[in-house]
Design a protein around this motif. Structure first.
Motif, PDB file in Angstrom:
ATOM      1  N   ARG A  62       0.830  -1.200   0.000  1.00  0.00           N
ATOM      2  CA  ARG A  62       0.000   0.000   0.000  1.00  0.00           C
ATOM      3  C   ARG A  62       0.858   1.240   0.000  1.00  0.00           C
ATOM      4  N   LEU A  63       0.298   2.306  -0.579  1.00  0.00           N
ATOM      5  CA  LEU A  63       0.913   3.620  -0.500  1.00  0.00           C
ATOM      6  C   LEU A  63       0.516   4.184   0.858  1.00  0.00           C
ATOM      7  N   ALA A  64       1.479   4.290   1.760  1.00  0.00           N
ATOM      8  CA  ALA A  64       1.189   4.686   3.140  1.00  0.00           C
ATOM      9  C   ALA A  64       1.214   6.188   3.339  1.00  0.00           C
TER      10      ALA A  64
ATOM     11  N   CYS B 233       3.441   3.305   7.992  1.00  0.00           N
ATOM     12  CA  CYS B 233       3.303   2.022   7.290  1.00  0.00           C
ATOM     13  C   CYS B 233       2.723   0.945   8.186  1.00  0.00           C
TER      14      CYS B 233
ATOM     15  N   ARG C  13      -5.878   3.792   4.519  1.00  0.00           N
ATOM     16  CA  ARG C  13      -5.778   5.171   4.043  1.00  0.00           C
ATOM     17  C   ARG C  13      -4.325   5.584   3.850  1.00  0.00           C
ATOM     18  N   THR C  14      -4.129   6.482   2.918  1.00  0.00           N
ATOM     19  CA  THR C  14      -2.817   7.070   2.677  1.00  0.00           C
ATOM     20  C   THR C  14      -2.735   8.380   3.444  1.00  0.00           C
ATOM     21  N   TRP C  15      -1.649   8.586   4.189  1.00  0.00           N
ATOM     22  CA  TRP C  15      -1.454   9.825   4.918  1.00  0.00           C
ATOM     23  C   TRP C  15      -0.945  10.896   3.966  1.00  0.00           C
TER      24      TRP C  15
END
Length: 166
Positions: free
Chosen positions: A79-81, A147, A153-155
């Motif tokens: 995932r894109l964190a 991460c 969700r992405t921050w």
């Protein structure tokens, strides 16, 4: 540190002027609760691995490429964190200047023995999450924390609310 060919070409036109570059960062986790860090040759600090996104390259592909190039490990970006923009200007010893946008990926180790695989690192090691080296920066620790967060969700930072939105 090797400079990507596209950056060398840009530098022929803009000299040392600031460039805005996108980087990818890999937080690589194994099945034993450890994170992979590199002991960087340039800063002599332990850090997450990463590099500059090549033109036309997908960010997740760049993370996979960087992990293999720097450590010899195969990873799966999960995932894109985080998306982090840095306003500080990085000035290199030769006078080149750059600002970075970092795309931080949580990655799972798929295989390969971690090793120094290029001239960017002095050492490569797995560290338990509660035993990170003292010289790992607060910024790197925050990337690891994001991460590990139990979210899909992405921050990202939001500096201002657009007028009319509330």
């Amino acid at each position: 540190m090797p400079v990507p060919e596209f950056v060398r070409e840009l530098r022929r036109h803009v000299g040392h002027a600031p460039l805005s570059l996108t980087g990818v960062v890999a937080v690589i986790l194994d099945g034993r609760g450890r994170v992979l860090l590199t002991h960087r040759a340039d800063t002599r600090r332990w850090a997450l691995l990463g590099g500059i996104l090549e033109p036309g390259e997908q960010p997740a592909d760049a993370v996979v490429r960087e992990a293999m190039e720097e450590t010899g490990v195969r990873v799966l970006p999960e995932r894109l964190a985080a998306v982090m923009a840095y306003d500080r200007l990085t000035v290199y010893p030769n006078g080149d200047q750059a600002r970075y946008l970092a795309l931080v990926f949580r990655c799972r180790h798929l295989g390969g023995e971690a090793r120094v695989n290029d001239d960017e690192s002095l050492d490569v090691r797995w560290f338990p999450l509660d035993e990170l080296p003292d010289d790992v920066t607060a910024d790197e620790r925050e990337k690891i924390r994001l991460c590990l967060a139990d979210t899909d969700r992405t921050w990202f930072a939001l500096s201002a609310i657009t007028p009319g939105m509330s």
